[in-house]
Design an enzyme around this catalytic site. Structure first.
Site, short mmCIF file in Angstrom:
data_model
loop_
_atom_site.label_atom_id
_atom_site.label_comp_id
_atom_site.label_asym_id
_atom_site.label_seq_id
_atom_site.Cartn_x
_atom_site.Cartn_y
_atom_site.Cartn_z
CG ASP A 1 -0.23 0.08 2.53
OD1 ASP A 1 0.77 -0.64 2.70
OD2 ASP A 1 -0.63 0.87 3.41
CG HIS B 1 -1.32 -7.17 -1.69
ND1 HIS B 1 -2.60 -7.23 -2.18
CD2 HIS B 1 -1.25 -6.04 -0.95
CE1 HIS B 1 -3.28 -6.18 -1.75
NE2 HIS B 1 -2.48 -5.44 -1.00
CG ASP C 1 3.69 -16.05 -6.70
OD1 ASP C 1 3.57 -14.86 -6.35
OD2 ASP C 1 4.40 -16.41 -7.65
CD GLU D 1 0.79 -5.65 1.98
OE1 GLU D 1 -0.14 -6.24 2.54
OE2 GLU D 1 0.90 -4.41 1.93
O1 9MR Z 1 2.92 -6.62 9.34
C1 9MR Z 1 1.63 -6.40 9.93
C2 9MR Z 1 1.19 -7.67 10.61
O2 9MR Z 1 2.04 -7.96 11.71
C3 9MR Z 1 -0.25 -7.53 11.07
O3 9MR Z 1 -0.69 -8.79 11.56
C4 9MR Z 1 -1.13 -7.08 9.91
C5 9MR Z 1 -2.59 -6.91 10.29
O4 9MR Z 1 -2.73 -5.87 11.17
O5 9MR Z 1 -0.65 -5.86 9.37
C6 9MR Z 1 0.65 -5.96 8.86
O6 9MR Z 1 1.06 -4.72 8.39
C7 9MR Z 1 0.43 -4.21 7.22
C8 9MR Z 1 -0.03 -2.81 7.56
O7 9MR Z 1 -1.04 -2.85 8.51
C9 9MR Z 1 -0.46 -2.02 6.33
N1 9MR Z 1 0.54 -2.07 5.29
C10 9MR Z 1 0.89 -3.42 4.91
C11 9MR Z 1 1.46 -4.16 6.09
C12 9MR Z 1 1.97 -5.53 5.68
O8 9MR Z 1 0.97 -6.43 5.34
#
Ligand code: 9MR
Length: 605
Positions: free
Chosen positions: A194, A519, A564, A573
Site C-alpha cells: 500500500d 501484493h 503467489d 505482500e
Molecule cells: O505486518 C503487519 C502484521 O504484523 C499484522 O498482523 C497485519 C494486520 O494488522 O498488518 C501488517 O502490516 C500491514 C499494515 O497494517 C499495512 N501495510 C501493509 C502491512 C503488511 O501487510
C-alpha cells in the site's frame, strides 16, 4: 523347482525394463522436490539441500550427486541423510550435505532415479547482488519522486504522492494546528503493497538499516545501488535511509515534540500506480509508540550522521534535538495509545488503513532509552526505565522492539558510562542465550534451519521472522566469534532463498522460482511481467486464508500456507520492515565473508 512360465519371465523382464526406463526418465527431469538456496553457496561454507518426499519415490534412494549443468559429469557423490519428519506437516524430508565440496562453478544436484535441481553457483560473494538488490528495493518504494529509467530500468515510473498538502486529521488537531491545517510531509518509503507511511513500521525498518551500518561501516564504503545519490559523500545505504529520515522529521509536531502515528489515506487505494492514487491524505493522532520509536531512531541517526557533519552540516544535531523532544513528549503523554476504532467513533473521516496498534509500550520505552543513553551518555535515560526487568529477549518485530535496545547496548558496551557498563555482561549473556535457544533442536528440524522449528514462526510476515532470527544469530556471532551462529544465520538465508517447505525464493527477481505476483500495487499495475525486484514476500502464514480470504489456498499446514497471488496480502505482500532484515542478513554475511575469510572458514562443520 525353478519352473517359471514364459509369461512370468516376460512379466519380470518388462517390470525391470519399466523400472530402468522410469529411472532413466525421472533422473533426466527437473524436480522441485530438491530445495536449496537458489542463488548458491560460498566455497567454504555449509551447503545443504533438502529433498521433500511429498510425492514419494525417495525412500529407496541413498545417493545424491553434484553434476555439471549438462549432467554429463559427476563431480561429487554423497549419501542422503536418514528421513526426518516435519513436525508441522507430518511429511518427511532427507538432507543432502555437500559442504565438503568447495570448487567454484555452476552445478545441479541430482538424485539418480529421482530428478535434479535448478542450477546454482558455488562462489565467493554469491549473495552480494542480493544484498544490493534488496537495498535497491527501498529505492523502488520511494514516495514523492519519479523513478527514471536510468535508475529503475523497466520499472521506471512517474512520481506519486508529493505529500506537500497533508491535512491535520481532527484526531490530531492542536491549538497551533487545528483540523484541516495543511502541512508538508514529503518523501519516505511506501510501507508495503500500500502507499501509506506509518511511523511505527518506519521505526524498526530504519533502525535495522542504521544498525547494519553501525555493525559493518567499512563494507558500505563501496556498496553502490545505482540511485541518484550514488557517488556523493555518503554511502548509498545511508542515502537511502535519509530518504525516509527526512520524512520522519516532518512527522513531529514542532510545537510539542509529539509524533503523528501515520500519514495515510482514509482508505486503501485501488491497485493503481502511485501517480494515479490521489486521495486526500492525513496525519492522524500522535501516539506513544510512534513517538518513542521516532525518539529511538533519531537518536541512533544522530550518532551515525555525526560522522558526516561536513556533508550534512547540522543534521546530527537536528536529529538529537528531535529525539530529545520526542522523549519529553512521551514522558508527558505515556497513555497516548493509538486505537483506531475508538478514534473513528470520535472523528471523521474514518481511517481504515494499517493500524500498527500496540497497547504495550514498555519495549518502546526501553529501546528509546537505550538509544538516547548511548548517543548522549546521559545516565538519566538509562535510569528512566527498567532495563533488566525480566529475562525475555523477544525477537524484534514492529510491535516488539526491546531487543533492538539490547543490541545497541551490546554494540557500544565499550563506550558506556559506569552505570550502563555494570549491566553490559548481562545484556551480552542474554543475546547469546537467545541465540542458543534459537539453535537448540535445529538438527531435528526437517529442513535443518532455525526458521520453522515451531509452527508459531509462520505468522503474517514470517519471512521477517527468519531474517530477524538471522540478525539475532549474527549479533551473537559478533559477541562470541563462534562460527556456529553464522552457520545458522546462513541457514535462514537458505530458507528465504528456497530451502523451505514450498520451494520458493521469497525475494522478487532472485532465484529460479521466486514469487511473481506479490501484493504490491506497482507490481500489479505497471504492466511489466516481472514484479519490482528486490522485495521480500511475507511468506507462509498459517492464518492467511482467514485473514485475506483470498481463494485458492490448498495447503493444510502452516509452513505451506502461501499463495503467489496478489490477492493474498496475508502471505504474499511485501513490506519495508521485512526487507530491512533481509538487507541486513545478506549484507552482514557478505561483509563477514569479505572481512573475515578466516572466520567464515569455520563455517565448515
Ligand atoms: O505486518 C503487519 C502484521 O504484523 C499484522 O498482523 C497485519 C494486520 O494488522 O498488518 C501488517 O502490516 C500491514 C499494515 O497494517 C499495512 N501495510 C501493509 C502491512 C503488511 O501487510
Amino acid at each position: 523347482m525353478y519352473n517359471i512360465s514364459h509369461i512370468g519371465i516376460a512379466r519380470v523382464f518388462f517390470s525391470v525394463l519399466l523400472l530402468l526406463t522410469t529411472n532413466f526418465a525421472t533422473s533426466q527431469s527437473l524436480t522441485e522436490a530438491i530445495r536449496l538456496n537458489q542463488l548458491g553457496f560460498y566455497p567454504n561454507a555449509s551447503k545443504v539441500a533438502v529433498v521433500v518426499n511429498d510425492s514419494g519415490g525417495l525412500d529407496r534412494r541413498e545417493i545424491f550427486q553434484l553434476v555439471t549443468p549438462d549432467r554429463k559429469q559427476v563431480v561429487f557423490s554423497g549419501k542422503l541423510s536418514e528421513p526426518k519428519q516435519n513436525l508441522i506437516s507430518g511429511k518427511t524430508t532427507r538432507l543432502a550435505d555437500f559442504s565438503i565440496y568447495q570448487r567454484t562453478g555452476v552445478y545441479v544436484l541430482l538424485i539418480p532415479g529421482f530428478g535434479y535441481s535448478y542450477p546454482f553457483e558455488i562462489r565467493q560473494n554469491v549473495y552480494r547482488a542480493l544484498a544490493i538488490g534488496a537495498l535497491k528495493g527501498f529505492y523502488y518504494q520511494r514516495a514523492s519522486t519519479d523513478l527514471p529509467v536510468q535508475y529503475a530500468a523497466k520499472w521506471n515510473r512517474l512520481s506519486g504522492h508529493p505529500d506537500t498538502r497533508i491535512l491535520i486529521h481532527p484526531s490530531a488537531a492542536s491549538s497551533d494546528r487545528p483540523a484541516g491545517t495543511v502541512i508538508a510531509s514529503p518523501k519516505g518509503w511506501y510501507d508495503a503493497g500500500d502507499y501509506n507511511k506509518y511511523i511505527v513500521n518506519s521505526g524498526i525498518t530504519t533502525a535495522t538499516l542504521l544498525a547494519l551500518y553501525e555493525d559493518f561501516p567499512a563494507y558500505f564504503k563501496s556498496f553502490d545501488t545505482a540511485i541518484p545519490e550514488t557517488g556523493n559523500a555518503i554511502p548509498d545505504l545511508l542515502d537511502e535511509v535519509l530518504w525516509n529520515l527526512r520524512w520522519m522529521l516532518t512527522m513531529q509536531d514542532p510545537a510539542d515534540g509529539g509524533v503523528y502515528h501515520k500519514l495515510t489515506n482514509a482508505r486503501f487505494d485501488g491497485m493503481v500506480m502511485p501517480d494515479k492514487a490521489t486521495q486526500d491524505r492525513y496525519v492522524v493522532q500522535k501516539s506513544i509508540t510512534a513517538t518513542l520509536d521516532f525518539a529511538a531512531v533519531l537518536a541512533q541517526a544522530s550518532r551515525v550522521f555525526r560522522n558526516y557533519n561536513r556533508a550534512l552540516p547540522g543534521l546530527a544535531d537536528s536529529c538529537q534535538t528531535a529525539a530529545v523532544n520526542a522523549w519529553k513528549w512521551a514522558q508527558q503523554n505515556p497513555n497516548a495509545v493509538y486505537k483506531q476504532n475508538e478514534m473513528n467513533v470520535q472523528f471523521d473521516p474514518d481511517v481504515v488503513t494499517g493500524g500498527y496498534e500496540d497497547r504495550d509500550s514498555s519495549d518502546e520505552w526501553l529501546w528509546a532509552a537505550s538509544e538516547l543513553y548511548v548517543t548522549t551518555k546521559d545516565d538519566a535515560y538509562y535510569a528512566a526505565v527498567k532495563l533488566k526487568s525480566d529475562e525475555k529477549m523477544p525477537l524484534p518485530s514492529w510491535n516488539q522492539v526491546r531487543s533492538l535496545g539490547y543490541y545497541t547496548l551490546a554494540r557500544f558496551s565499550g563506550a558506556l558510562t559506569p552505570l550502563g557498563r555494570k549491566d553490559s555482561e548481562l545484556v551480552k549473556e542474554r543475546i547469546v542465550a537467545f541465540a542458543n535457544e534459537l539453535i537448540q533442536g535445529t538438527d531435528k528440524q526437517a529442513f535443518g534451519t532455525v526458521m520453522g522449528k515451531s509452527a508459531r514462526d509462520y505468522i503474517w510476515g514470517s519471512s521477517a521472522v527468519a531474517a530477524n532470527q538471522g540478525i539475532a544469530l549474527i549479533q551473537a556471532y559478533q559477541l562470541t566469534k563462534d562460527a556456529k551462529y553464522l552457520r545458522f544465520a546462513l541457514g535462514n538465508l537458505d530458507y528465504l532463498l528456497g530451502r523451505n517447505a514450498i520451494g520458493y525464493s521469497f525475494v522478487t527477481g532472485f532465484g529460479h522460482k521466486s514469487v511473481m505476483h506479490p501484493h504490491h500495487r506497482p507490481s500489479v499495475a505497471d504492466g511489466i511481467t516481472e514484479p519490482v525486484p528486490g522485495l521480500l514476500s511475507g511468506g507462509p502464514n498459517g492464518n492467511a486464508p482467514k485473514q485475506d480470504k483470498c481463494a485458492g489456498y490448498t495447503a493444510t499446514s502452516a509452513d505451506e500456507m502461501f499463495l503467489d497471488d496478489s490477492c493474498s496480502y496475508a502471505s504474499n505482500e511485501i513490506a519495508i520492515n521485512w526487507n530491512a532484515p533481509l538487507v541486513y542478513l545478506a549484507a552482514a554475511i557478505e561483509a563477514l565473508q569479505v572481512k573475515q575469510t578466516v572466520e567464515i572458514n569455520k563455517l565448515m562443520k
